[in-house]
Structures are given as structure tokens and as C-alpha cells.
Design a protein around this motif. Sequence first.
Motif, PDB file in Angstrom:
ATOM      1  N   LEU A 102       0.823  -1.209   0.000  1.00 27.39           N
ATOM      2  CA  LEU A 102       0.000   0.000   0.000  1.00 27.39           C
ATOM      3  C   LEU A 102       0.858   1.262   0.000  1.00 27.39           C
ATOM      4  N   ALA A 103       2.005   1.206   0.672  1.00 26.09           N
ATOM      5  CA  ALA A 103       2.885   2.375   0.740  1.00 26.09           C
ATOM      6  C   ALA A 103       3.596   2.632  -0.584  1.00 26.09           C
ATOM      7  N   SER A 104       3.815   1.576  -1.368  1.00 26.20           N
ATOM      8  CA  SER A 104       4.615   1.738  -2.581  1.00 26.20           C
ATOM      9  C   SER A 104       3.792   1.797  -3.865  1.00 26.20           C
ATOM     10  N   SER A 105       2.469   1.683  -3.763  1.00 28.48           N
ATOM     11  CA  SER A 105       1.666   1.679  -4.983  1.00 28.48           C
ATOM     12  C   SER A 105       0.267   2.204  -4.706  1.00 28.48           C
ATOM     13  N   GLN A 106      -0.487   2.355  -5.754  1.00 27.53           N
ATOM     14  CA  GLN A 106      -1.870   2.801  -5.647  1.00 27.53           C
ATOM     15  C   GLN A 106      -2.829   1.694  -6.086  1.00 27.53           C
ATOM     16  N   HIS A 107      -2.521   0.449  -5.710  1.00 18.77           N
ATOM     17  CA  HIS A 107      -3.403  -0.666  -6.029  1.00 18.77           C
ATOM     18  C   HIS A 107      -4.704  -0.527  -5.255  1.00 18.77           C
ATOM     19  N   ILE A 109      -7.595  -1.520  -2.809  1.00 16.42           N
ATOM     20  CA  ILE A 109      -7.488  -2.283  -1.569  1.00 16.42           C
ATOM     21  C   ILE A 109      -7.964  -3.720  -1.766  1.00 16.42           C
ATOM     22  N   GLU A 110      -8.889  -3.933  -2.691  1.00 15.34           N
ATOM     23  CA  GLU A 110      -9.368  -5.280  -2.977  1.00 15.34           C
ATOM     24  C   GLU A 110      -8.241  -6.134  -3.557  1.00 15.34           C
ATOM     25  N   GLN A 111      -7.438  -5.550  -4.450  1.00 20.79           N
ATOM     26  CA  GLN A 111      -6.307  -6.270  -5.036  1.00 20.79           C
ATOM     27  C   GLN A 111      -5.234  -6.549  -3.991  1.00 20.79           C
ATOM     28  N   VAL A 112      -4.987  -5.591  -3.124  1.00 21.61           N
ATOM     29  CA  VAL A 112      -3.979  -5.772  -2.076  1.00 21.61           C
ATOM     30  C   VAL A 112      -4.393  -6.919  -1.157  1.00 21.61           C
ATOM     31  N   ALA A 113      -5.646  -6.935  -0.755  1.00 16.73           N
ATOM     32  CA  ALA A 113      -6.134  -8.011   0.116  1.00 16.73           C
ATOM     33  C   ALA A 113      -5.971  -9.360  -0.559  1.00 16.73           C
ATOM     34  N   GLU A 114      -6.311  -9.438  -1.818  1.00 21.68           N
ATOM     35  CA  GLU A 114      -6.199 -10.694  -2.558  1.00 21.68           C
ATOM     36  C   GLU A 114      -4.748 -11.118  -2.720  1.00 21.68           C
ATOM     37  N   ARG A 115      -3.870 -10.174  -3.063  1.00 21.82           N
ATOM     38  CA  ARG A 115      -2.445 -10.491  -3.251  1.00 21.82           C
ATOM     39  C   ARG A 115      -1.776 -10.927  -1.957  1.00 21.82           C
ATOM     40  N   CYS A 116      -2.329 -10.507  -0.821  1.00 17.07           N
ATOM     41  CA  CYS A 116      -1.747 -10.848   0.477  1.00 17.07           C
ATOM     42  C   CYS A 116      -2.314 -12.139   1.059  1.00 17.07           C
ATOM     43  N   GLY A 117      -3.255 -12.757   0.366  1.00 19.59           N
ATOM     44  CA  GLY A 117      -3.774 -14.045   0.813  1.00 19.59           C
ATOM     45  C   GLY A 117      -5.034 -13.980   1.646  1.00 19.59           C
ATOM     46  N   PHE A 124      -9.434  -8.647   5.829  1.00 21.26           N
ATOM     47  CA  PHE A 124      -8.198  -7.893   5.636  1.00 21.26           C
ATOM     48  C   PHE A 124      -8.225  -6.589   6.431  1.00 21.26           C
ATOM     49  N   ILE A 125      -9.315  -5.835   6.317  1.00 23.68           N
ATOM     50  CA  ILE A 125      -9.410  -4.551   7.021  1.00 23.68           C
ATOM     51  C   ILE A 125      -9.370  -4.749   8.527  1.00 23.68           C
ATOM     52  N   ARG A 126     -10.072  -5.768   9.024  1.00 30.02           N
ATOM     53  CA  ARG A 126     -10.086  -6.043  10.461  1.00 30.02           C
ATOM     54  C   ARG A 126      -8.680  -6.400  10.958  1.00 30.02           C
ATOM     55  N   CYS A 127      -7.985  -7.277  10.247  1.00 30.99           N
ATOM     56  CA  CYS A 127      -6.620  -7.660  10.646  1.00 30.99           C
ATOM     57  C   CYS A 127      -5.663  -6.478  10.541  1.00 30.99           C
ATOM     58  N   PHE A 128      -5.786  -5.698   9.489  1.00 33.48           N
ATOM     59  CA  PHE A 128      -4.923  -4.519   9.310  1.00 33.48           C
ATOM     60  C   PHE A 128      -5.112  -3.561  10.473  1.00 33.48           C
ATOM     61  N   ARG A 129      -6.363  -3.306  10.828  1.00 35.54           N
ATOM     62  CA  ARG A 129      -6.660  -2.387  11.928  1.00 35.54           C
ATOM     63  C   ARG A 129      -6.098  -2.913  13.249  1.00 35.54           C
ATOM     64  N   PRO A 136      -6.649   0.543   6.623  1.00 35.97           N
ATOM     65  CA  PRO A 136      -5.716   0.729   5.499  1.00 35.97           C
ATOM     66  C   PRO A 136      -6.093   1.950   4.679  1.00 35.97           C
ATOM     67  N   PRO A 137      -5.111   2.598   4.076  1.00 32.13           N
ATOM     68  CA  PRO A 137      -5.433   3.734   3.209  1.00 32.13           C
ATOM     69  C   PRO A 137      -6.268   3.252   2.030  1.00 32.13           C
ATOM     70  N   PRO A 138      -7.187   4.075   1.570  1.00 33.84           N
ATOM     71  CA  PRO A 138      -8.111   3.596   0.548  1.00 33.84           C
ATOM     72  C   PRO A 138      -7.488   3.293  -0.805  1.00 33.84           C
ATOM     73  N   GLY A 139      -6.369   3.917  -1.151  1.00 34.20           N
ATOM     74  CA  GLY A 139      -5.791   3.706  -2.480  1.00 34.20           C
ATOM     75  C   GLY A 139      -6.765   4.204  -3.513  1.00 34.20           C
ATOM     76  N   ILE A 140      -6.943   3.462  -4.583  1.00 35.51           N
ATOM     77  CA  ILE A 140      -7.957   3.818  -5.562  1.00 35.51           C
ATOM     78  C   ILE A 140      -9.023   2.747  -5.548  1.00 35.51           C
TER      79      ILE A 140
END
Length: 150
Positions: A102-107, A109-117, A124-129, A136-140
Motif C-alpha cells: 500500500l505504501a509503494s503503490s496505488q493498487h 485495496i481489494e487487489q492488495v487483500a487478494e495479493r496478500c492471501g 483484511f481490514i479487520r486484521c490490518f486495523r 488501510p489507506p483507501p488507495g484507488i
Amino acid sequence: MCKRYSTNVKNGAVFCACADLNSLGYRYPVQVLQYARPQDALITEAIAYMEKHFQEPITVQELAGIVGLSPYYFSRLFRKYTNFSPHAYLIDLRITFARDLLASSQHPIEQVAERCGFNSIQHFIRCFRQHIGCSPPPGISEADSRTGGI
């Protein structure tokens, strides 16, 4: 220790990092308490597997089978050596990767969650929090990524 993983000994603990992820610019230090027992290699092997496959669904039964232990004994041994349950360690790997992504790209959040397993965006949001202390930052948004931001 496996040759693919770098290790450092600091204050009586062993820190290892996956060389494959290091080449991508990610470093996941793993603290494994140092014991002079054959279980060291088993836990290190399980950690290496988790670091390599954290984007895939991984179960305690699968990890225990890889190192040849019962799931119950493996979980106890893993917690003894790392101070984390196998599941908590896996979530920590995924959240660390997500934070870096998330810090290095504007993916989206749905893609980030999927790419992270993660199977669902809510999980994902609950665990991140829980791990980071904020959402998590919203990204696009997914819709913006398909339309080019229009």
C-alpha cells in the motif's frame, strides 16, 4: 539453517529473512529463540515455507505435515520458539506485505487483500486495523482502476 535464508544472531536469538522476498525489497525478520535441539530446523523450515507461500491458503495441518509433526505439537512448538501461534505469524506476514504494498503503490485495496492471501476485504481490514492501529489507506477504488480514474 537453509542456505536460501540469511541469519543473524543477536542477543541469543536467531533472525532469519527469506532471500526471495529480500530480492523484492521486503524483509521479514523472524525471531526464533535459539535452542540446541533438532526442532530448530523444523520450525525454521515451517517459517521458510510460510514466508514463501504466505499469499496462499495455509493451514496448521499443512505446516505440521510438512515438518512431520502432529498439528497440536507443531502449534505448541511454534509458539515456544517464536512467541506467536502459526496463524498469528501468518497474519503478521500478510499485513507486513500489505503495508509495504500500500505504501509503494496505488493498487485498489481489494487487489492488495487478494495479493496478500486474504479471502475477504472485511477480514483484511479487520486484521490490518488490529495490527497497525488504523484502517488501510483507501488507495484507488476498484471501479477507478478499471476506468482509469474517470
